[in-house]
Design a protein around this motif. Structure first.
Motif, PDB file in Angstrom:
ATOM      1  N   GLN A  51       0.809  -1.226   0.000  1.00  0.00           N
ATOM      2  CA  GLN A  51       0.000   0.000   0.000  1.00  0.00           C
ATOM      3  C   GLN A  51       0.832   1.261   0.000  1.00  0.00           C
ATOM      4  OE1 GLN A  51      -1.721  -2.410   2.789  1.00  0.00           O
ATOM      5  NE2 GLN A  51      -3.616  -1.234   2.828  1.00  0.00           N
ATOM      6  N   TYR A  52       2.146   1.117   0.026  1.00  0.00           N
ATOM      7  CA  TYR A  52       3.002   2.308   0.104  1.00  0.00           C
ATOM      8  C   TYR A  52       4.094   2.282  -0.946  1.00  0.00           C
ATOM      9  CZ  TYR A  52       0.604   3.397   4.397  1.00  0.00           C
ATOM     10  OH  TYR A  52      -0.351   3.722   5.316  1.00  0.00           O
ATOM     11  N   PRO A  53       3.703   2.355  -2.237  1.00  0.00           N
ATOM     12  CA  PRO A  53       4.740   2.391  -3.270  1.00  0.00           C
ATOM     13  C   PRO A  53       5.418   3.742  -3.274  1.00  0.00           C
ATOM     14  CG  PRO A  53       2.606   2.748  -4.261  1.00  0.00           C
ATOM     15  CD  PRO A  53       2.357   2.519  -2.805  1.00  0.00           C
ATOM     16  N   ASP A  54       6.553   3.833  -3.926  1.00  0.00           N
ATOM     17  CA  ASP A  54       7.285   5.097  -4.068  1.00  0.00           C
ATOM     18  C   ASP A  54       7.456   5.777  -2.729  1.00  0.00           C
ATOM     19  OD1 ASP A  54       5.404   5.584  -7.068  1.00  0.00           O
ATOM     20  OD2 ASP A  54       7.344   4.589  -6.754  1.00  0.00           O
ATOM     21  N   ASP A  55       7.105   7.095  -2.701  1.00  0.00           N
ATOM     22  CA  ASP A  55       7.412   7.830  -1.465  1.00  0.00           C
ATOM     23  C   ASP A  55       6.172   8.063  -0.616  1.00  0.00           C
ATOM     24  OD1 ASP A  55       7.482  11.289  -2.639  1.00  0.00           O
ATOM     25  OD2 ASP A  55       6.137   9.605  -3.101  1.00  0.00           O
ATOM     26  N   ARG A  56       5.160   7.228  -0.805  1.00  0.00           N
ATOM     27  CA  ARG A  56       3.964   7.447   0.000  1.00  0.00           C
ATOM     28  C   ARG A  56       4.261   7.228   1.477  1.00  0.00           C
ATOM     29  NH1 ARG A  56      -1.352   5.054  -2.573  1.00  0.00           N
ATOM     30  NH2 ARG A  56      -0.221   5.777  -4.411  1.00  0.00           N
ATOM     31  N   ALA A  57       5.208   6.294   1.768  1.00  0.00           N
ATOM     32  CA  ALA A  57       5.552   6.027   3.166  1.00  0.00           C
ATOM     33  C   ALA A  57       6.103   7.276   3.831  1.00  0.00           C
ATOM     34  CB  ALA A  57       6.579   4.897   3.237  1.00  0.00           C
ATOM     35  N   VAL A  58       6.855   8.073   3.042  1.00  0.00           N
ATOM     36  CA  VAL A  58       7.456   9.285   3.621  1.00  0.00           C
ATOM     37  C   VAL A  58       6.380  10.180   4.202  1.00  0.00           C
ATOM     38  CG1 VAL A  58       8.881  11.285   3.148  1.00  0.00           C
ATOM     39  CG2 VAL A  58       9.348   9.141   1.981  1.00  0.00           C
ATOM     40  N   GLN A  59       5.285  10.333   3.444  1.00  0.00           N
ATOM     41  CA  GLN A  59       4.219  11.230   3.919  1.00  0.00           C
ATOM     42  C   GLN A  59       3.593  10.691   5.192  1.00  0.00           C
ATOM     43  OE1 GLN A  59       1.881  11.172   0.374  1.00  0.00           O
ATOM     44  NE2 GLN A  59       3.610  12.068  -0.746  1.00  0.00           N
ATOM     45  N   LEU A  60       3.385   9.367   5.225  1.00  0.00           N
ATOM     46  CA  LEU A  60       2.792   8.798   6.425  1.00  0.00           C
ATOM     47  C   LEU A  60       3.690   9.046   7.628  1.00  0.00           C
ATOM     48  CD1 LEU A  60       0.447   7.127   7.542  1.00  0.00           C
ATOM     49  CD2 LEU A  60       1.987   5.197   7.490  1.00  0.00           C
TER      50      LEU A  60
END
Lengths: 916, 128
Positions: free
Chosen positions: A575-584
């Protein structure tokens, strides 16, 4: 029967013959000893008359053969004779005389008699017995407890099939582990190896089953792994070779712990699915509870599924390799073959291997790999506890000697009535054996509880600890130990127990005096000196370990660990491709910073001290593309803004990351001083550029230099490290990690905000398990936990040794005062100042301590030398430690002598002399 | 080693034969020479077997003890002249019972020799 008159042996050979005659039983010797000596003398004379030199030599083989043929049968004869005689006498109804009891010496009834006498002695003086038993219980109990651990961890064979043929294979630095092509080469070509398998580590999220999502440790293993170790599954089966193929569906094998914890040990789990990282996986087997390779924290095994047609690059080292050698191949032989195989790689793959860094196998026998690190600590502990036991034995021997003194009248009467010296000695030994066996039994019970206590306290870094228990080998050891200690502390009192044949003792006034009394006092002093020496050695060893630990702790880690909470957050990767994890993570951090009591917060990919590290090849300052072999490498870290401040890491030059360093902004990097010194020697790294060794990666500019952080813990030198902003990691450092460690600095106790943080994370991502929730202080402490554990135990034993030695000194000096009451009274009556008497007695104690210290220091230097691998930043002969030990023993000796000496100074001279 | 026998049995010489050959040899030598000490017995035995049996101290004295226990020989209180003697030597001699036993054994052996002679294995020797 005629009197047993000892002939005087003439010459060396007759003396030897005389000694050999002791092989015969006593009654035979008494009757024929003289005659046989004469016989031998005559033979010798005749032989000499024949040939002066040769014949006597030729005589000896016959003589020795005669002994061999007859000494043992003669003993049997004696036993049967006595048996027959007593039986006929019993039927004839004669009353036994004293001489008869001498003949019955060897019979079982005397052993029983001795035991009854010993038991009576034990119970007749309960206070005395209590002290002796307490000392023995402590000494034997502690020794058995430590031995249980040594037995369980080091001595017991590993629970794998044919463990001596197993070995662990890695590579010497800088490569460390093994890459997929390297493993494939070894697998294909090594002939000295019967089976080989590769192991990789990872983690995964386990969800489903109505329980909390859990972060578990996974071990990926290639085909043959379970067969090499040879431990069968508890339920289900191993992986098949087909399941190790690249496109096969993933199957899993559960660990016993996970099976019990999450699946209620239900055997019908086999064939069912379990959701791992969002995907259903079929369970095919469950391992038994004691299977803990590669580590006891592994929850699940999955097939490695290497694609041998398309392996990962040769430069990516991450596999550990285990192998089972072919039968009759030695460890050295196998290592040699593997090194012969890899010797060509530098030539064949110049892009990967630099010629000045050839590949070399770093192999270890399986047992060494698993328990080797604990060996020196455990053996040091065993040595220390053995010393404590010896000191305890000396104290008990002294106590028994003192009591023996008190019973001399009684023993003298018995001797006068016909008991032989040997008989009395045997009785004392039986008494000692009884003390030892009772003390040993109590000691084993103490050890049983003590082992549980030790296991609970001990760090998990000591392997195989779960299997330590008081089992049969330990009980056997305890029995032998108890009898041995009984013999040890009983021998001297037994030998000294029987008074000499003269009626001297009976005529004395009841105080031990005369030759024998003095001899015993000398002996007791010698025993105390030995105690002091042993205590000195133990104290020196413990002192050096304590110094080492303090030195270790004083090493600057490069950050301030107080009041920091850390935990690992694992997002579901899909559920967290690319930089989506950074935002979370940014959202998490923003909210966490709002919690009351939080001073600062940040994230980092690998936690310093605890997590391992990688080493990636890089280029600097616009250098052209080159091969891996020619490129430098550094350790990569992904961090959020706020990380450095939260950890208290010091900035040396430049600046730290801010929120402006995001995806789209100029690519930046921060390096540590080690990396700066290595790659920009003599100048500042600021403004320099770094990029990954791959054509697509962009150049990152160095905007800051931080002071080194000891990523590997106290003892490991900091590696060259480069830090990338989490927001840019996917661009500059290959990928954006979805698993990050939160670090949060708090005002007060870090653990107080755990539930608040948990709530925040779950609100933002319910499927993310939190793991490894600890304070940074705990993380740091855990890194030295086994050293701390053994240091604490060693210090405990050393203090025990000191106390016991002090008690020993007290006992001897105190007894001396009692003995010399008359002399002291006389001195005082003659005008000696009481201070002088005090000094006289304390002086004795000090003299004993000085001699004991001298021997002890010499011994300590030797012992600590052998332990020097355990010490950190302190030499084995460190003068400060030695001085501290000398002072400690001196103080204890003074105190232990002063207390009884005080008693001496209040002696009433008239009373003392009158009592005589 | 003989078991425990009753009084009556033990007094019959026949109950003690056949003797072991070593026992017989020693007793025979004693019968011949009267009181002898250990070394002397050994010398006698060696002489009469032409050196083929040379007893060592252990075997000798174990046998002597056994024979003593069986009351076939005893310590002698007589001593030869002082100059040829050592105070510490022990002298042994046959007991009367021992004499009877030796005689019984010798008789048994003579019977066996007679059988051998009658079977022509041994040439008959005239009685001396």
């Amino acid at each position: 029967m005629t009197e047993f008159v000892r002939t005087k042996p003439r010459g060396m050979q007759e003396r030897v013959y005389r000694v050999l005659l002791h092989l015969y039983p006593r009654d035979f010797r008494q009757e024929f000893g003289d005659a046989m000596t004469e016989f031998f003398h005559d033979r010798l004379a005749r032989a000499r008359a024949a040939h002066p030199i040769v014949a006597p030599l030729l005589l000896w083989p016959h003589v020795l053969l005669d002994f061999v043929r007859n000494a043992l049968p003669a003993r049997f004869d004696s036993m049967l004779r006595a048996l027959r005689r007593s039986r006929t006498r019993a039927t004839a109804g004669r009353t036994p005389t004293i001489r008869d009891s001498r003949r019955k010496d060897w019979m079982l009834t005397t052993i029983l008699q001795d035991m009854r006498y010993a038991a009576r002695g034990l119970t007749s003086k309960p206070a005395f017995s209590a002290i002796v038993l307490a000392t023995l219980t402590l000494g034997i109990g502690a020794t058995v407890a430590i031995f249980s651990v040594v037995n369980g961890v080091l001595l017991r064979p590993l629970p794998y099939a044919e463990p001596r043929r197993l070995m662990l294979i890695e590579h010497v630095d800088p490569y460390g582990t093994v890459s997929e092509p390297e493993f494939a080469d070894y697998r294909r070509q090594a002939r000295s190896i019967e089976k080989i398998a590769a192991v990789a580590y990872g983690s995964a999220n386990l969800t489903g089953g109505g329980e909390e999502p859990e972060r578990i440790r996974v071990s990926r293993v290639s085909d043959g792994f379970f067969q090499i170790l040879g431990v069968p599954t508890q339920v289900g089966r191993f992986f098949t070779p087909d399941e190790d193929k690249p496109n096969a569906p993933t199957v899993i094998i559960l660990s016993h712990g996970l099976w019990q914890r999450r699946y209620a040990a239900d055997s019908s789990i086999i064939g069912k699915d379990v959701i791992v990282n969002g995907n259903p996986r079929v369970v095919v087997g469950v391992m038994p509870s004691r299977f803990d390779y590669p580590s006891s924290s592994i929850d699940m095994w999955v097939p490695l599924r290497l694609n041998y047609d398309s392996l990962w690059t040769r430069n990516n080292h991450y596999l550990t390799v285990i192998a089972k050698r072919a039968p009759n191949v030695t460890f050295a032989g196998s290592v040699a073959e593997l090194n012969a195989l890899n010797s060509n790689w530098t030539r064949d793959y110049p892009d990967t291997y630099a010629p000045d860094k050839p590949v070399q196998v770093k192999a270890a026998e399986f047992e060494d790999a698993l328990v080797g690190k604990s060996k020196p600590y455990l053996y040091a502990l065993l040595g220390a506890v053995a010393f404590v036991l010896l000191i305890a034995c000396v104290n008990v021997a002294n106590l028994l000697l003192a009591r023996g003194e008190g019973r001399r009248k009684e023993l003298a009467v018995r001797t006068a009535l016909g008991a032989s010296r040997a008989r009395i000695a045997r009785q004392v030994l039986t008494e000692s054996a009884l003390y030892a066996l009772v003390g040993g039994t109590l000691g084993v019970l103490l050890a049983w509880q003590g082992v549980r206590f030790l296991i609970a306290l001990a760090p998990s870094t000591i392997p195989r600890l779960g299997d330590v228990r008081v089992d049969f080998p330990v009980l056997l050891f305890s029995l032998v130990l108890s009898l041995g200690t009984g013999f040890l502390f009983g021998l001297v009192p037994a030998l000294k127990a029987a008074p000499d044949a003269s009626g001297e003792t009976l005529k004395e006034s009841g105080k031990a005096g005369g030759q024998q009394g003095r001899g015993i006092t000398r002996l007791r002093r010698a025993l105390v000196v030995s105690e002091i020496a042993l205590a000195t050695i133990t104290l020196c060893a413990a002192g050096l370990m304590l110094r080492s630990f303090a030195n270790l702790q004083s090493v600057d880690l490069g950050f301030r660990p107080e009041n920091i909470l850390t935990m690992r957050v694992s997002l579901p990767a899909r559920q967290y491709p690319d930089d989506r994890a950074v935002q979370l993570y940014q959202s998490i951090l923003d909210r966490v910073r709002g919690i009351a009591g939080v001073r600062s917060a940040g994230t980092v990919g690998e936690l310093p001290v605890r997590d391992g590290w990688s080493s990636w090849s890089i280029l600097i300052d616009g250098a052209p593309m080159t091969s891996v072999a020619g490129a430098p490498a550094a350790m990569p870290m992904q961090v959020s803004p706020g990380f450095f401040e939260t950890m208290g890491i010091t900035l040396a030059r430049g600046r730290l990351f801010t929120d402006a360093d995001r995806n789209g902004a100029p690519i930046v990097v921060i390096v540590n001083e080690t990396m700066e010194k290595m790659l920009w020697p003599g100048k500042s790294a600021l403004g320099g550029t770094v990029k990954m060794l791959n054509p697509q990666s962009p150049w990152a500019t160095v905007v800051g230099v931080i002071k080194d952080v000891r990523e590997g813990g106290f003892l490991v030198e900091p590696p060259p490290s480069m830090y990338f902003p989490h927001a840019q990691a996917g661009l500059s450092a290959y990928y954006w990690p979805v698993d990050m460690n939160l670090v949060i600095r708090t005002q007060g106790d870090p653990l107080s905000i755990v539930s608040a943080v948990r709530r925040i994370v779950h609100e933002l991502e319910p499927a993310a398990p939190l793991a490894r929730i600890q304070t940074m202080d705990d993380v740091v402490a855990a890194s030295v936990s086994s050293r701390l554990f053994s240091t604490q135990l060693l210090a405990g034993f050393a203090i025990l040794a000191l106390v016991l030695a002090g008690i020993g000194i007290y006992g001897v000096i105190s007894y001396g005062v009692t003995q010399r009451t008359f002399e002291i009274g006389l001195r005082i009556a003659l005008g000696a100042p009481r201070q002088q008497v005090l000094r006289l007695i304390v002086g004795e104690g000090v003299r004993l301590a000085v001699v004991g210290l001298a021997i002890g220091i010499a011994g300590a230097l030797a012992v600590t030398r052998s332990m020097r691998a355990l010490f950190v930043d302190v030499s084995s002969g460190d003068p400060r430690t030695l001085l501290t030990v000398i002072i400690s023993i001196g103080v204890v000796a003074l105190l232990a002598s002063w207390l009884p000496a005080r008693r001496a100074t209040v002696v009433d001279p008239m009373g003392a002399m009158r009592a005589q | 080693m003989a078991g425990i026998a009753t009084r009556a049995d033990r007094d019959a010489p026949d109950s003690r034969i056949p003797l072991r050959s070593i026992d017989f040899l020693i007793l025979l030598m004693l019968a011949r020479s009267g009181d002898r000490h250990g070394y002397g017995i050994m010398q006698d035995v060696a002489e009469h077997t032409n050196g083929s049996i040379e007893l060592e101290a252990g075997s000798l004295y174990r046998t002597i003890r056994r024979l003593q226990d069986d009351r076939l020989l005893e310590e002698s209180s007589r001593r030869p002249a002082a100059e040829s003697d050592d105070e510490r030597r022990r002298y042994y001699r046959l007991t009367p019972f021992g004499k009877r036993v030796v005689a019984a054994e010798a008789a048994r052996l003579r019977r066996l020799v007679r059988i051998a002679e009658s079977a022509r294995i041994l040439a008959p020797e005239p009685a001396r």
